[in-house]
Enzyme design. Structure first.
Site, PDB file in Angstrom:
ATOM      1  N   ARG A  58       0.826  -1.214   0.000  1.00 45.60           N
ATOM      2  CA  ARG A  58       0.000   0.000   0.000  1.00 45.60           C
ATOM      3  C   ARG A  58       0.864   1.270   0.000  1.00 45.60           C
ATOM      4  NH1 ARG A  58      -3.461   2.294   4.529  1.00 45.60           N
ATOM      5  NH2 ARG A  58      -5.130   3.467   3.475  1.00 45.60           N
ATOM      6  N   HIS A  62       0.273   4.304  -2.570  1.00 44.12           N
ATOM      7  CA  HIS A  62      -0.013   5.674  -2.131  1.00 44.12           C
ATOM      8  C   HIS A  62       1.108   6.630  -2.529  1.00 44.12           C
ATOM      9  CE1 HIS A  62      -3.560   5.275   0.841  1.00 44.12           C
ATOM     10  NE2 HIS A  62      -3.559   4.241   0.006  1.00 44.12           N
ATOM     11  N   ASN A  90      -4.001   8.762   4.393  1.00 42.97           N
ATOM     12  CA  ASN A  90      -2.777   8.228   5.002  1.00 42.97           C
ATOM     13  C   ASN A  90      -2.762   8.296   6.529  1.00 42.97           C
ATOM     14  OD1 ASN A  90      -1.869   7.934   2.373  1.00 42.97           O
ATOM     15  ND2 ASN A  90      -0.658   9.803   2.378  1.00 42.97           N
ATOM     16  N   HIS A 189      -6.488  -6.043  -2.590  1.00 42.93           N
ATOM     17  CA  HIS A 189      -7.326  -6.156  -1.395  1.00 42.93           C
ATOM     18  C   HIS A 189      -7.625  -7.609  -1.019  1.00 42.93           C
ATOM     19  CE1 HIS A 189      -8.966  -1.742  -1.366  1.00 42.93           C
ATOM     20  NE2 HIS A 189      -7.654  -1.835  -1.206  1.00 42.93           N
TER      21      HIS A 189
END
Length: 314
Positions: A58, A62, A90, A189
């Protein structure tokens, strides 16, 4: 080409130019032990806590969605500098920064000042997926680290769990990623967890959610309070990188609103069906999409720097 908009063309050009500058052999001569050092550190971290694999994956995502894959996400706030860590997507949510610090220090011991934090994020994302049983892919290398960050872009460009299908398609398209690549990347996911605050609205207000699944979730995610209580994004095999995420969507067991949007009588239903029945296809497409995502606007050549400490500019 005639049907492509000017802006789409330049996004494509950016991605192609960037990927032409990156190379899988970038550190072969300057730091031949770089990849093995990162891999062993990731394996160690994930064996201690399986969730860390999802957290490291992740971080790369991001990072890439905010001004490209430049490690801007790792920069700490200072008295006169605001980073991206306090952005909505975040704050109190991104984790694994300490693991990245450990990896960076181990790589610095092997070859000081050579390997960028941005490349460490890209390699650690791949190694995390592999450590949890997922596919491997060849990571393109040669990114440099940003000396700046953007809180506002982090707030606006990282896809929110409340997005509709069209919103998701737009968010990924803005980064040069196709709808099919968006669906493949959403398969990330199949590992990791989400906070109650990210799915409470879906849980208590939406109808396209499996009743027994919803009932079990309400135990850990009450209608008020418990914001930081965690639930797995893939309720079936939360620590295995497989295609159960897509099977869950078919059963209306998508945890986030944005997850279930991929299988909600829309244009992406057929791809969810394909991945649900075809693990090998998903694995291959996911690896390809990760390479493409890792090529979003990297800093190369004389742009950026090789940070000594991933948390601050040199």
């Amino acid at each position: 080409m005639a049907s492509m908009s000017i802006s789409s063309f330049f996004v494509l050009l950016l991605v192609r130019t960037a990927s032409a500058q990156l190379s899988s052999t970038f550190y072969d001569k300057t730091c031949p032990k770089a990849l093995s050092t990162i891999q062993s550190a990731v394996k160690s971290a994930v064996s201690k806590e399986a969730r860390m694999g999802a957290s490291l994956l992740r971080l790369h995502f991001h990072d890439c969605f905010v001004n490209g894959c430049d490690a801007s996400v790792l920069l700490d706030d200072t008295a006169n500098f605001t980073g991206e860590k306090t952005a909505g997507p975040n704050n109190n949510s991104l984790r694994g920064f300490d693991v990245v610090d450990t990896i960076k220090s181990q790589v610095e011991n092997v070859c000081p000042g050579v390997v960028s934090c941005a490349d460490i994020l890209a390699v650690a994302a791949r190694d995390s997926v592999v450590a949890l049983g997922g596919p491997a892919w060849t990571v393109q290398l040669g990114r440099r680290d940003a000396t700046t960050a953007s809180l506002s872009t982090a707030n606006s460009d990282i896809p929110a769990p409340t997005l509709s299908l069209s919103g998701l398609i737009s968010a990924f398209s803005n980064k040069g990623l196709s709808t099919s690549e968006m669906v493949a990347l959403s398969g990330a996911h199949t590992i990791g967890q989400a906070r109650c605050t990210s799915f409470r609205t879906r849980l208590y207000n939406e109808n396209n959610i499996n009743a027994s699944f919803a009932a079990s979730l309400k135990n850990s995610c009450p209608s008020s309070g418990g914001d930081n209580n965690l639930s797995p994004l893939d309720v079936t095999t939360p620590n295995a990188f497989d295609n159960a995420y897509f099977k869950n969507l078919q059963l209306q067991k998508g945890l986030l609103h944005s997850d279930q949007q991929l299988f909600s009588n829309g244009s992406t239903d057929s791809q969810v069906n394909t991945y649900s029945s075809g693990l090998a296809t998903f694995r291959s497409d996911f690896g390809d999409a990760m390479v493409k995502m890792g090529n979003i606007s990297p800093l190369t050549g004389s742009s950026g720097q090789i940070r000594k400490n991933c948390r601050k500019v040199n």
